[in-house]
Write an enzyme that holds these catalytic residues in place. Sequence first.
Site, PDB file in Angstrom:
ATOM      1  CG  HIS A  17      -2.056  -1.012   1.050  1.00  0.00           C
ATOM      2  ND1 HIS A  17      -3.294  -0.708   0.529  1.00  0.00           N
ATOM      3  CD2 HIS A  17      -2.092  -2.342   1.324  1.00  0.00           C
ATOM      4  CE1 HIS A  17      -4.048  -1.802   0.493  1.00  0.00           C
ATOM      5  NE2 HIS A  17      -3.340  -2.799   0.973  1.00  0.00           N
ATOM      6  CG  HIS A 104      -1.334 -12.091   6.923  1.00  0.00           C
ATOM      7  ND1 HIS A 104      -0.226 -11.559   6.310  1.00  0.00           N
ATOM      8  CD2 HIS A 104      -2.353 -11.962   6.036  1.00  0.00           C
ATOM      9  CE1 HIS A 104      -0.556 -11.119   5.112  1.00  0.00           C
ATOM     10  NE2 HIS A 104      -1.852 -11.352   4.911  1.00  0.00           N
ATOM     11  CG  ASP A 345      -6.461 -13.109  -5.026  1.00  0.00           C
ATOM     12  OD1 ASP A 345      -6.901 -13.074  -6.179  1.00  0.00           O
ATOM     13  OD2 ASP A 345      -5.539 -12.376  -4.623  1.00  0.00           O
TER      14      ASP A 345
END
Length: 369
Positions: A17, A104, A345
């Site tokens: 980002h 994550h 996704d």
Amino acid sequence: MSSFGTLFRVTTFGESHCKGVGVIVDGCPPGLSLNEQDVQKQLTRRRPGQSDLTTPRDEKDKVTIYSGTEMGYTLGTPISMMVFNEDQRPRDYGEMDFYPRPSHADWTYLEKYGIKASSGGGRSSARETIGRVAASGVAEKYLREAFGIEIVAFVSSVGHVDMSPPDDPETPGFMDKWKQWWSLLETVDRPQVDKTDVRCPDQGMVEQMRNRILKAKEDKNSIGGCVVCVIRNLPSGLGEPSFDKFEAKLAHAMLSIPATKSFEIGSGLAATRIPGNVHNDAFVFADGKMRTETNFSGGIQGGITNGENVYFKVGFKSVATIGQAQETATYKGAQGVLEAKGRHDPCVLPRAVPIVESMATLVVMEYLI
């Protein structure tokens, strides 16, 4: 580290980002015809928002070459390329200030560096792979023109929907199925793979795979699977004993891709269940050179290429970030519920295909440059 390779060195930069992501390529020979379109082809196959099977993040991923070329030819100097992020939404990641997302890299990055990207996955995001894919566009053109190398990957399984050949020799038609598999690897090309948004060349499996991905998406969940890749027209003799075997270099490259969990060369785990008298690749003399009658080895023996097609399988986990509420702990240790936002996704496999091809390209380039 953020660099891969020695003779053909690729250094990627950028976060998911920030303003953009890119790569510096050092070691490209001078005089290679190169423009943005040579690089853009694979980036377009990898970009988000391609279909309802992928994240809706709308990025065009248009690449610009900033250095290393002049009048359409490489100079032999470092090539820098960049793609600007256009649809980043850091506000979608406010929950990351309080929760490390399950499975994550939020927590491990914070533990290692004492700081982490406040939105998205930062360097652990698959957005980092844009640099790899861009670099492979340079390498792929060189390998194709200089050596005729062809590298093609495709989705071979989604969840339990699997097109792989059998691992039990007692299966009816066992050897015929393996011969069909090797025949597919000999002929499959990217246009065939891209005929469907799943990127599977087996038309009998496509709808099952697609439905499995759409079910995960509907459930705000995710699903994993495998990508198979074949490298054709490799010369024999590539690879070094004992620690720099060709498959070891491939494994290093593939397991550096985000979300990967496994790597298998040739018949892979099936080799543990197929007896030696079936699995051994007998030698034959054909077309004026030594060949193998079968190719369970995957084109590599003793860590060195034997001139047959090299093929391997890469396993990708189900995407860690999902839309379902998950019970987990905050950074302060309190129990809570995380319902992640953002655009992700439901299955990374269709977009992983060009990434696998790209990393295979970079490995081969290191041997042949």
